[in-house]
Design a protein around this motif. Structure first.
Motif, PDB file in Angstrom:
ATOM      1  N   SER A  17       0.840  -1.199   0.000  1.00  0.00           N
ATOM      2  CA  SER A  17       0.000   0.000   0.000  1.00  0.00           C
ATOM      3  C   SER A  17       0.873   1.246   0.000  1.00  0.00           C
ATOM      4  O   SER A  17       2.043   1.219   0.407  1.00  0.00           O
ATOM      5  CB  SER A  17      -0.936   0.000   1.211  1.00  0.00           C
ATOM      6  N   CYS A  18       0.294   2.357  -0.436  1.00  0.00           N
ATOM      7  CA  CYS A  18       1.022   3.624  -0.487  1.00  0.00           C
ATOM      8  C   CYS A  18       0.027   4.770  -0.330  1.00  0.00           C
ATOM      9  O   CYS A  18      -1.160   4.551  -0.095  1.00  0.00           O
ATOM     10  CB  CYS A  18       1.836   3.753  -1.767  1.00  0.00           C
ATOM     11  N   ALA A  19       0.507   5.993  -0.474  1.00  0.00           N
ATOM     12  CA  ALA A  19      -0.286   7.162  -0.105  1.00  0.00           C
ATOM     13  C   ALA A  19      -1.399   7.493  -1.096  1.00  0.00           C
ATOM     14  O   ALA A  19      -2.424   8.048  -0.711  1.00  0.00           O
ATOM     15  CB  ALA A  19       0.615   8.383   0.074  1.00  0.00           C
ATOM     16  N   ASN A  20      -1.222   7.180  -2.373  1.00  0.00           N
ATOM     17  CA  ASN A  20      -2.230   7.537  -3.378  1.00  0.00           C
ATOM     18  C   ASN A  20      -1.955   6.796  -4.678  1.00  0.00           C
ATOM     19  O   ASN A  20      -0.907   6.151  -4.831  1.00  0.00           O
ATOM     20  CB  ASN A  20      -2.267   9.059  -3.607  1.00  0.00           C
ATOM     21  N   GLY A  21      -2.878   6.908  -5.605  1.00  0.00           N
ATOM     22  CA  GLY A  21      -2.750   6.195  -6.864  1.00  0.00           C
ATOM     23  C   GLY A  21      -1.631   6.701  -7.743  1.00  0.00           C
ATOM     24  O   GLY A  21      -1.009   5.919  -8.480  1.00  0.00           O
ATOM     25  N   THR A  22      -1.346   7.997  -7.702  1.00  0.00           N
ATOM     26  CA  THR A  22      -0.243   8.538  -8.495  1.00  0.00           C
ATOM     27  C   THR A  22       1.086   7.986  -8.003  1.00  0.00           C
ATOM     28  O   THR A  22       1.947   7.580  -8.789  1.00  0.00           O
ATOM     29  CB  THR A  22      -0.239  10.069  -8.434  1.00  0.00           C
ATOM     30  N   ASP A  23       1.267   7.962  -6.677  1.00  0.00           N
ATOM     31  CA  ASP A  23       2.478   7.361  -6.120  1.00  0.00           C
ATOM     32  C   ASP A  23       2.593   5.899  -6.536  1.00  0.00           C
ATOM     33  O   ASP A  23       3.700   5.408  -6.802  1.00  0.00           O
ATOM     34  CB  ASP A  23       2.468   7.453  -4.597  1.00  0.00           C
ATOM     35  N   ALA A  24       1.476   5.190  -6.569  1.00  0.00           N
ATOM     36  CA  ALA A  24       1.509   3.786  -6.975  1.00  0.00           C
ATOM     37  C   ALA A  24       2.098   3.643  -8.378  1.00  0.00           C
ATOM     38  O   ALA A  24       2.901   2.735  -8.643  1.00  0.00           O
ATOM     39  CB  ALA A  24       0.107   3.188  -6.915  1.00  0.00           C
ATOM     40  N   LEU A  25       1.711   4.534  -9.280  1.00  0.00           N
ATOM     41  CA  LEU A  25       2.258   4.505 -10.640  1.00  0.00           C
ATOM     42  C   LEU A  25       3.747   4.810 -10.645  1.00  0.00           C
ATOM     43  O   LEU A  25       4.533   4.132 -11.309  1.00  0.00           O
ATOM     44  CB  LEU A  25       1.517   5.514 -11.517  1.00  0.00           C
ATOM     45  N   VAL A  26       4.146   5.845  -9.908  1.00  0.00           N
ATOM     46  CA  VAL A  26       5.562   6.222  -9.846  1.00  0.00           C
ATOM     47  C   VAL A  26       6.394   5.077  -9.271  1.00  0.00           C
ATOM     48  O   VAL A  26       7.455   4.725  -9.803  1.00  0.00           O
ATOM     49  CB  VAL A  26       5.738   7.507  -9.014  1.00  0.00           C
ATOM     50  N   LEU A  27       5.917   4.487  -8.204  1.00  0.00           N
ATOM     51  CA  LEU A  27       6.634   3.383  -7.564  1.00  0.00           C
ATOM     52  C   LEU A  27       6.749   2.179  -8.496  1.00  0.00           C
ATOM     53  O   LEU A  27       7.802   1.527  -8.565  1.00  0.00           O
ATOM     54  CB  LEU A  27       5.916   2.987  -6.272  1.00  0.00           C
ATOM     55  N   ALA A  28       5.679   1.885  -9.217  1.00  0.00           N
ATOM     56  CA  ALA A  28       5.706   0.758 -10.151  1.00  0.00           C
ATOM     57  C   ALA A  28       6.714   1.005 -11.273  1.00  0.00           C
ATOM     58  O   ALA A  28       7.466   0.106 -11.664  1.00  0.00           O
ATOM     59  CB  ALA A  28       4.307   0.525 -10.724  1.00  0.00           C
ATOM     60  N   LEU A  29       6.751   2.226 -11.782  1.00  0.00           N
ATOM     61  CA  LEU A  29       7.701   2.563 -12.847  1.00  0.00           C
ATOM     62  C   LEU A  29       9.139   2.444 -12.351  1.00  0.00           C
ATOM     63  O   LEU A  29      10.005   1.895 -13.031  1.00  0.00           O
ATOM     64  CB  LEU A  29       7.418   3.967 -13.369  1.00  0.00           C
ATOM     65  N   HIS A  30       9.398   2.968 -11.148  1.00  0.00           N
ATOM     66  CA  HIS A  30      10.732   2.832 -10.560  1.00  0.00           C
ATOM     67  C   HIS A  30      11.123   1.363 -10.427  1.00  0.00           C
ATOM     68  O   HIS A  30      12.238   0.957 -10.792  1.00  0.00           O
ATOM     69  CB  HIS A  30      10.760   3.475  -9.171  1.00  0.00           C
ATOM     70  N   ALA A  31      10.212   0.557  -9.879  1.00  0.00           N
ATOM     71  CA  ALA A  31      10.514  -0.854  -9.640  1.00  0.00           C
ATOM     72  C   ALA A  31      10.746  -1.623 -10.937  1.00  0.00           C
ATOM     73  O   ALA A  31      11.446  -2.640 -10.948  1.00  0.00           O
ATOM     74  CB  ALA A  31       9.382  -1.500  -8.838  1.00  0.00           C
ATOM     75  N   ALA A  32      10.153  -1.135 -12.041  1.00  0.00           N
ATOM     76  CA  ALA A  32      10.357  -1.759 -13.354  1.00  0.00           C
ATOM     77  C   ALA A  32      11.645  -1.293 -14.018  1.00  0.00           C
ATOM     78  O   ALA A  32      11.974  -1.740 -15.120  1.00  0.00           O
ATOM     79  CB  ALA A  32       9.163  -1.456 -14.258  1.00  0.00           C
ATOM     80  N   GLY A  33      12.366  -0.383 -13.360  1.00  0.00           N
ATOM     81  CA  GLY A  33      13.624   0.100 -13.904  1.00  0.00           C
ATOM     82  C   GLY A  33      13.482   1.163 -14.966  1.00  0.00           C
ATOM     83  O   GLY A  33      14.408   1.384 -15.763  1.00  0.00           O
ATOM     84  N   ILE A  34      12.359   1.843 -14.975  1.00  0.00           N
ATOM     85  CA  ILE A  34      12.126   2.901 -15.963  1.00  0.00           C
ATOM     86  C   ILE A  34      12.759   4.197 -15.470  1.00  0.00           C
ATOM     87  O   ILE A  34      12.583   4.581 -14.313  1.00  0.00           O
ATOM     88  CB  ILE A  34      10.622   3.111 -16.205  1.00  0.00           C
ATOM     89  N   GLY A  35      13.481   4.886 -16.363  1.00  0.00           N
ATOM     90  CA  GLY A  35      14.130   6.127 -15.952  1.00  0.00           C
ATOM     91  C   GLY A  35      14.474   7.006 -17.129  1.00  0.00           C
ATOM     92  O   GLY A  35      13.900   6.874 -18.223  1.00  0.00           O
ATOM     93  N   ALA A  36      15.415   7.900 -16.909  1.00  0.00           N
ATOM     94  CA  ALA A  36      15.799   8.885 -17.924  1.00  0.00           C
ATOM     95  C   ALA A  36      16.241   8.193 -19.210  1.00  0.00           C
ATOM     96  O   ALA A  36      16.976   7.202 -19.185  1.00  0.00           O
ATOM     97  CB  ALA A  36      16.919   9.765 -17.379  1.00  0.00           C
ATOM     98  N   GLY A  37      15.769   8.733 -20.332  1.00  0.00           N
ATOM     99  CA  GLY A  37      16.114   8.194 -21.633  1.00  0.00           C
ATOM    100  C   GLY A  37      15.161   7.141 -22.143  1.00  0.00           C
ATOM    101  O   GLY A  37      15.182   6.799 -23.336  1.00  0.00           O
ATOM    102  N   ASP A  38      14.311   6.617 -21.265  1.00  0.00           N
ATOM    103  CA  ASP A  38      13.337   5.600 -21.677  1.00  0.00           C
ATOM    104  C   ASP A  38      12.059   6.259 -22.190  1.00  0.00           C
ATOM    105  O   ASP A  38      11.709   7.364 -21.778  1.00  0.00           O
ATOM    106  CB  ASP A  38      12.975   4.685 -20.505  1.00  0.00           C
TER     107      ASP A  38
END
Length: 353
Positions: A46-67
């Motif tokens: 669980s996390c604070a809100n749905g937007t954070d959930a998206l950000v956290l999922a993207l981070h965990a998938a290794g998505i970052g600058a240049g992608d």
């Protein structure tokens, strides 16, 4: 919310208040276990809100600058915003006119050499065409992620939404099918490494108190929200069944009109009942408002027209998104709405059209 559950929700909130434990307590722990079991996921964080959930999922998938991340052009801004917040670039894809969801053919046409993932959105309660989208991802070596903010409890081919991608992100915004009494979010996955990354990022990049592996976020679901969501989770299937019945009544009442309404699909849980009007959408909305009927426009400006994305993505024409944005209107739909209320809305809509 059904009156029979109001007392249980109130009691749960008071129990938390009396406990004096408001952050990272037993209610959150039990909720994560129960929601993982309900969704059929190995891990739920669980996390604070749905937007954070998206950000956290993207981070965990290794998505970052240049992608680059492919996503729909017809969704709430948070979907593209989350992609930008991790330093990646959203690539917008047009939608299917019947489902409002990403068109798999347009998805494949939109892939570039820098694309790393697809963030699919299940809009208005209807799962996207996951078989076709997963096939595209497999052909091009792309990571599939799911924005499930509007489809909590929906299934696709007998599996709960959120389990098809590497990670699935949910929102507990009060208006959602499983809504809290404030903000809240959730990430699910069956990948241990991804789950550990999300959990660490939620808590300032810390897996052990006062020891920090990376820079993270302060993104935690509080105990009161978790407790009340536990109560509502027990009734979610009942609430979603009521939404399906309401949608069926709308279809019966609107079938001989110019109004285009959602097809009867078993997997649809009707977070919204969104119709497409032939013309005069804004005037019709005002007329319904004058009769005491609240409607909503999701979304009046597709993402390819949003100023905030102008410097972050290639501007493309999305004709289906743009057409539907001018003609769609979401009608009232919520648990415990009566047949008489549906009849009233339909009658006034038909008169206005």
């Amino acid at each position: 919310m059904a009156s029979t559950n109001t007392g249980a929700v109130r009691k749960k909130a008071l129990d938390v208040l009396r406990s004096g434990r408001f952050i990272m307590g037993k209610e959150v722990e039990f909720f994560e276990q129960e929601v993982a079991h309900y969704l059929g996921a190995r891990y739920a964080i669980s996390c604070a809100n749905g937007t954070d959930a998206l950000v956290l999922a993207l981070h965990a998938a290794g998505i970052g600058a240049g992608d680059e991340v492919l996503t729909t052009g017809y969704t709430f801004f948070a979907t593209a915003e989350a992609i930008m917040q991790v330093g990646a670039t959203p690539v917008l894809v047009d939608i299917d006119s019947e489902t409002f969801n990403m068109d798999p053919l347009e998805l494949e046409r939109s892939i570039t050499s820098r694309c790393k993932a697809v963030l699919v959105v299940h809009l208005f309660g209807l799962p996207a065409a996951l078989s076709e989208i997963q096939a595209v991802c497999d052909r091009h070596g792309l990571i599939l992620l799911e924005d499930c903010a509007q489809t909590f409890g929906a299934s696709y081919q007998s599996r709960k939404i959120g389990n098809f991608g590497l990670l699935g992100a949910f929102s507990f915004f009060p208006s959602k099918n499983l809504g809290g009494f404030g903000d809240g979010g959730l990430v699910i996955t069956s990948d241990l490494k991804a789950a550990e990354t999300v959990r660490m990022l939620c808590n300032h990049g810390s897996a052990r108190q006062y020891y920090h592996e990376c820079s993270g976020y302060n993104s935690r679901l509080d105990e009161i929200q978790a407790g009340m969501l536990r109560v509502k989770l027990n009734h979610l299937d009942e609430f979603n069944a009521q939404r399906k019945q309401l949608a069926q009544w709308y279809r019966e009442l609107l079938k001989d009109t110019e109004v285009i309404f959602p097809d009867d699909r078993e997997e649809h849980i009707y977070h919204q009942f969104t119709v497409v009007l032939p013309s005069g959408r804004d005037m019709i909305k005002k007329r319904l408002a004058s009769k005491g009927i609240a409607t909503a426009i999701y979304y009046p400006l597709p993402l390819n027209k949003q100023r905030a994305l102008a410097d972050h993505t290639s501007i493309v024409e999305l004709p289906v998104c743009e057409q539907l944005a001018e003609h769609c209107l979401s009608l009232p739909i919520y648990p415990n709405m009566t047949r008489e209320q549906v009849q009233l809305v339909a009658d006034e809509l038909i008169r206005a059209v």
